[in-house]
Design a protein around this motif. Sequence first.
Motif, PDB file in Angstrom:
ATOM      1  N   ASP A  58     -29.745 -89.919  35.005  1.00 35.48           N
ATOM      2  CA  ASP A  58     -28.323 -89.550  35.103  1.00 35.48           C
ATOM      3  C   ASP A  58     -27.861 -89.558  36.559  1.00 35.48           C
ATOM      4  OD1 ASP A  58     -29.125 -87.151  36.271  1.00 35.48           O
ATOM      5  OD2 ASP A  58     -28.699 -85.929  34.524  1.00 35.48           O
ATOM      6  N   PRO A  59     -26.560 -89.356  36.814  1.00 36.70           N
ATOM      7  CA  PRO A  59     -26.049 -89.425  38.192  1.00 36.70           C
ATOM      8  C   PRO A  59     -26.691 -88.429  39.160  1.00 36.70           C
ATOM      9  CG  PRO A  59     -24.232 -89.530  36.640  1.00 36.70           C
ATOM     10  CD  PRO A  59     -25.475 -89.239  35.840  1.00 36.70           C
ATOM     11  N   SER A  60     -27.218 -87.313  38.635  1.00 34.36           N
ATOM     12  CA  SER A  60     -27.856 -86.332  39.521  1.00 34.36           C
ATOM     13  C   SER A  60     -29.296 -86.714  39.853  1.00 34.36           C
ATOM     14  CB  SER A  60     -27.838 -84.947  38.868  1.00 34.36           C
ATOM     15  OG  SER A  60     -28.708 -84.914  37.762  1.00 34.36           O
ATOM     16  N   GLY A  61     -29.844 -87.739  39.195  1.00 33.55           N
ATOM     17  CA  GLY A  61     -31.208 -88.171  39.441  1.00 33.55           C
ATOM     18  C   GLY A  61     -32.213 -87.655  38.429  1.00 33.55           C
ATOM     19  N   ALA A  62     -31.737 -86.827  37.499  1.00 34.02           N
ATOM     20  CA  ALA A  62     -32.640 -86.303  36.466  1.00 34.02           C
ATOM     21  C   ALA A  62     -33.054 -87.434  35.525  1.00 34.02           C
ATOM     22  CB  ALA A  62     -31.949 -85.192  35.689  1.00 34.02           C
ATOM     23  N   ARG A  63     -34.348 -87.475  35.211  1.00 34.69           N
ATOM     24  CA  ARG A  63     -34.888 -88.519  34.338  1.00 34.69           C
ATOM     25  C   ARG A  63     -35.204 -87.940  32.968  1.00 34.69           C
ATOM     26  NH1 ARG A  63     -37.419 -93.083  36.805  1.00 34.69           N
ATOM     27  NH2 ARG A  63     -36.769 -93.213  38.955  1.00 34.69           N
ATOM     28  N   ARG A  64     -34.970 -88.778  31.972  1.00 30.19           N
ATOM     29  CA  ARG A  64     -35.290 -88.371  30.603  1.00 30.19           C
ATOM     30  C   ARG A  64     -35.875 -89.573  29.868  1.00 30.19           C
ATOM     31  NH1 ARG A  64     -31.201 -85.654  26.324  1.00 30.19           N
ATOM     32  NH2 ARG A  64     -32.707 -85.406  24.655  1.00 30.19           N
ATOM     33  N   LYS A  65     -37.146 -89.464  29.475  1.00 36.13           N
ATOM     34  CA  LYS A  65     -37.819 -90.553  28.765  1.00 36.13           C
ATOM     35  C   LYS A  65     -37.648 -90.313  27.269  1.00 36.13           C
ATOM     36  CE  LYS A  65     -42.218 -92.991  28.602  1.00 36.13           C
ATOM     37  NZ  LYS A  65     -43.585 -93.037  29.138  1.00 36.13           N
ATOM     38  N   VAL A  66     -37.091 -91.305  26.575  1.00 34.20           N
ATOM     39  CA  VAL A  66     -36.823 -91.171  25.145  1.00 34.20           C
ATOM     40  C   VAL A  66     -37.414 -92.372  24.406  1.00 34.20           C
ATOM     41  CG1 VAL A  66     -34.708 -89.845  25.532  1.00 34.20           C
ATOM     42  CG2 VAL A  66     -34.575 -92.314  25.277  1.00 34.20           C
ATOM     43  N   ALA A  67     -37.581 -92.198  23.122  1.00 32.38           N
ATOM     44  CA  ALA A  67     -38.066 -93.278  22.265  1.00 32.38           C
ATOM     45  C   ALA A  67     -36.876 -93.949  21.592  1.00 32.38           C
ATOM     46  CB  ALA A  67     -39.019 -92.724  21.211  1.00 32.38           C
TER      47      ALA A  67
END
Length: 180
Positions: A58-67
Amino acid sequence: MALRLAQKFVNVGVRATVARAPPNVAVRTLSAPAVVDEPAAPSAPSVFDVIVHVTFVDPSGARRKVAGRIGENLWETGEQHGIYLGPASWTAPWQIKRTDDWIEPQYGEGAGTGFDMVLLSGPGIDTARPKDKCEERMLNQYWEPEDLFPESRLAHQIVLTKAMDGMIVYVPPRLEDDIP
């Protein structure tokens, strides 16, 4: 004679052991070769055959790994995991390039909005269908030229393939889409 009696006893013992064994089990005694009732069945397909992992940043740099499922687009994958990519509107593609010599008309309108722009990086981005003129038009209509890059794509136009496993999707700050 004693030798023949011993061989007969062993053969009877092997038959009895094989008769008591559960199906599909190899049985082996001291003097007899292994006996198998039927060949092993091939393994069934797994859910992992149709799943790829995509990381949204996201724009803040937070990563989210999804299937995500192969055949779905990025917008649908984000929606299923609560990742807001903006409103999207799409129909069938305008045309599909099947070979170097043949472009099949689909008579769809393609991309209808350009709110869901993302930047693609990592494996599999070369397997995505190339931008068509509808997607280019929506990107140019909704986003400023300094916000667009060669990797800029509309999320609803990117259909997931097995080669995209591990792809990174950067989500830029969203456009205002709630203005009455």
